[in-house]
Design a protein around this motif. Structure first.
Motif, PDB file in Angstrom:
ATOM      1  N   GLU A   3       0.774  -1.240  -0.021  1.00 54.16           N
ATOM      2  CA  GLU A   3      -0.029   0.157  -0.015  1.00 54.16           C
ATOM      3  C   GLU A   3       0.666   1.145  -0.045  1.00 54.16           C
ATOM      4  N   SER A   4       2.221   1.206   0.083  1.00 50.98           N
ATOM      5  CA  SER A   4       3.045   2.356   0.060  1.00 50.98           C
ATOM      6  C   SER A   4       3.098   2.968  -1.156  1.00 50.98           C
ATOM      7  N   VAL A   5       3.023   4.383  -1.290  1.00 47.15           N
ATOM      8  CA  VAL A   5       3.003   5.185  -2.411  1.00 47.15           C
ATOM      9  C   VAL A   5       4.268   5.186  -3.203  1.00 47.15           C
ATOM     10  N   PHE A   6       5.162   4.375  -2.569  1.00 44.85           N
ATOM     11  CA  PHE A   6       6.542   4.128  -3.257  1.00 44.85           C
ATOM     12  C   PHE A   6       6.774   2.722  -3.865  1.00 44.85           C
ATOM     13  N   SER A   7       5.417   2.157  -3.589  1.00 40.13           N
ATOM     14  CA  SER A   7       5.668   0.551  -4.402  1.00 40.13           C
ATOM     15  C   SER A   7       5.356   0.896  -5.828  1.00 40.13           C
TER      16      SER A   7
ATOM     17  N   LYS B 259      -7.129   9.183 -21.194  1.00 42.76           N
ATOM     18  CA  LYS B 259      -7.318   8.099 -20.002  1.00 42.76           C
ATOM     19  C   LYS B 259      -7.918   8.498 -18.812  1.00 42.76           C
ATOM     20  N   GLN B 260      -8.704   7.297 -18.539  1.00 42.34           N
ATOM     21  CA  GLN B 260      -9.630   7.656 -17.227  1.00 42.34           C
ATOM     22  C   GLN B 260      -9.076   6.436 -16.311  1.00 42.34           C
ATOM     23  N   SER B 261      -9.086   6.913 -14.944  1.00 42.83           N
ATOM     24  CA  SER B 261      -8.577   5.899 -13.876  1.00 42.83           C
ATOM     25  C   SER B 261      -9.601   5.668 -12.832  1.00 42.83           C
ATOM     26  N   PHE B 262      -9.807   4.552 -12.461  1.00 42.60           N
ATOM     27  CA  PHE B 262     -10.747   4.020 -11.267  1.00 42.60           C
ATOM     28  C   PHE B 262      -9.966   3.237 -10.108  1.00 42.60           C
ATOM     29  N   GLN B 263      -9.699   3.948  -9.178  1.00 42.10           N
ATOM     30  CA  GLN B 263      -9.001   3.082  -7.957  1.00 42.10           C
ATOM     31  C   GLN B 263     -10.089   2.194  -7.457  1.00 42.10           C
ATOM     32  N   LEU B 264      -9.940   0.851  -7.629  1.00 44.75           N
ATOM     33  CA  LEU B 264     -10.653  -0.128  -7.222  1.00 44.75           C
ATOM     34  C   LEU B 264     -10.415  -0.660  -5.717  1.00 44.75           C
ATOM     35  N   SER B 265      -9.182  -0.605  -5.432  1.00 42.11           N
ATOM     36  CA  SER B 265      -8.813  -1.076  -3.826  1.00 42.11           C
ATOM     37  C   SER B 265      -7.511  -0.410  -4.003  1.00 42.11           C
ATOM     38  N   THR B 266      -6.776  -0.618  -2.807  1.00 41.68           N
ATOM     39  CA  THR B 266      -5.579  -0.277  -2.456  1.00 41.68           C
ATOM     40  C   THR B 266      -4.342  -0.578  -3.451  1.00 41.68           C
ATOM     41  N   ARG B 267      -4.740  -1.753  -4.056  1.00 43.71           N
ATOM     42  CA  ARG B 267      -3.652  -2.384  -4.638  1.00 43.71           C
ATOM     43  C   ARG B 267      -4.080  -2.640  -6.241  1.00 43.71           C
ATOM     44  N   LEU B 268      -5.265  -2.291  -6.757  1.00 44.10           N
ATOM     45  CA  LEU B 268      -5.702  -2.470  -7.993  1.00 44.10           C
ATOM     46  C   LEU B 268      -6.344  -1.037  -8.570  1.00 44.10           C
TER      47      LEU B 268
END
Length: 300
Positions: A136-140, A226-235
């Protein structure tokens, strides 16, 4: 002006909190056979009753368990599935398991259709890319998987006020749910499930209570950017080169186009730069002419 994928405003706004577990609509409904064409991405759906294929958690996770989503049989050409019971996935042997790329790429644009009997109820042309990260790190670092239209099977469900498009591929699926209001329709839920191997990891998530790709009833929606959907913290799910329509088709063709606002944010700066360039060129030419005229007066 239709909302872009990040917008949720007006009477459609709903709480942003996600359910802990949701069940996306499946491509198996009713009791009559469902016919799908892989080459055209078509699925016929005379009923709007839904049997979910599997539970889709609102958060992604990594797992080595043997659990898999229940997906329809995927074979090239036409396939027939009986909707009286869910089916276990049986992908085409030639379709490889999803592998993740270290860099994003331009996803291929596929054409996917869902039929209600002989009538078109959903048509979508788009490229889809899934971005995942292991922590979940922003640096991942993120890694990417693009849907291949040649390995994707379209199916779905047609209703008067609610329909869905389910795109199945080996190792996962993407689900879009459309909701119709009095004068407009929009994508209200976006879900995805992805399994990768070596080592096996599962990424899943769903974003509900959204208002995306909104268009007037009878119109199609278009969004090149391009459009984005944050489905979870990792996807994360990203779309590009989108043109779609749900409900109220005329002669199985796209209706008038409603474009996303983000396309204008790309086009307007370009137009502005061109106008400024022309103005600067005009001022330069005008200055040169004045200088020449001044030189002529001095000689006289």
């Amino acid at each position: 002006m239709p909302n872009n994928a990040h917008a949720a405003a007006g009477p459609h706004t709903a709480p942003a909190s996600l359910p802990t577990a949701v069940t996306p609509p499946a491509c198996t409904t009713g009791t009559s056979p469902l016919t799908a064409s892989h080459t055209a991405g078509r699925a016929t759906q005379p009923s709007d009753r839904t049997t979910p294929p599997a539970t889709l958690s609102a958060s992604s996770h990594s797992s080595t368990s043997s659990w898999k989503p229940v997906l329809p049989t995927h074979t090239p050409g036409r396939t027939t599935a009986t909707r009286s019971a869910p089916q276990t996935a049986s992908p085409a042997p030639s379709a490889p398991w999803p592998t993740l790329a270290p860099q994003p790429s331009s996803a291929k644009t596929g054409t996917y259709e869902v039929l209600n009997g002989s009538r078109l109820c959903i048509k979508a042309e788009m490229g889809i890319e899934l971005a995942v990260q292991d922590t979940e790190s922003v640096f991942s670092p993120q890694r990417y998987f693009s849907l291949d239209p040649n390995g994707t099977q379209a199916s779905g469900n047609c209703g008067f006020r609610r329909s869905n498009l389910l795109l199945n591929f080996r190792g996962g699926f993407v689900n879009l749910t459309f909701t119709k209001e009095e004068d407009s329709y929009y994508v209200s839920e976006v879900g995805a499930y992805l399994t990768v191997s070596n080592p096996e990891k599962i990424y899943q998530g769903m974003k509900s209570a959204v208002v995306a790709f909104e268009a007037a009833v009878g119109h199609s929606f278009k969004c090149v950017s391009k459009q984005s959907f944050q489905l979870s913290t990792r996807l994360q799910l990203k779309t590009m080169n989108v043109r779609l329509q749900a409900f109220d088709f005329e002669d199985d063709h796209f209706g008038n186009v409603d474009e996303c606002s983000s396309d204008y944010t790309i086009v307007l700066p370009v137009i502005g730069a061109i106008v400024l360039g022309l103005c600067a060129l005009g001022l330069i030419v005008y200055g040169i002419r004045l200088k020449r005229q001044s030189s002529g007066y001095q000689r006289i």
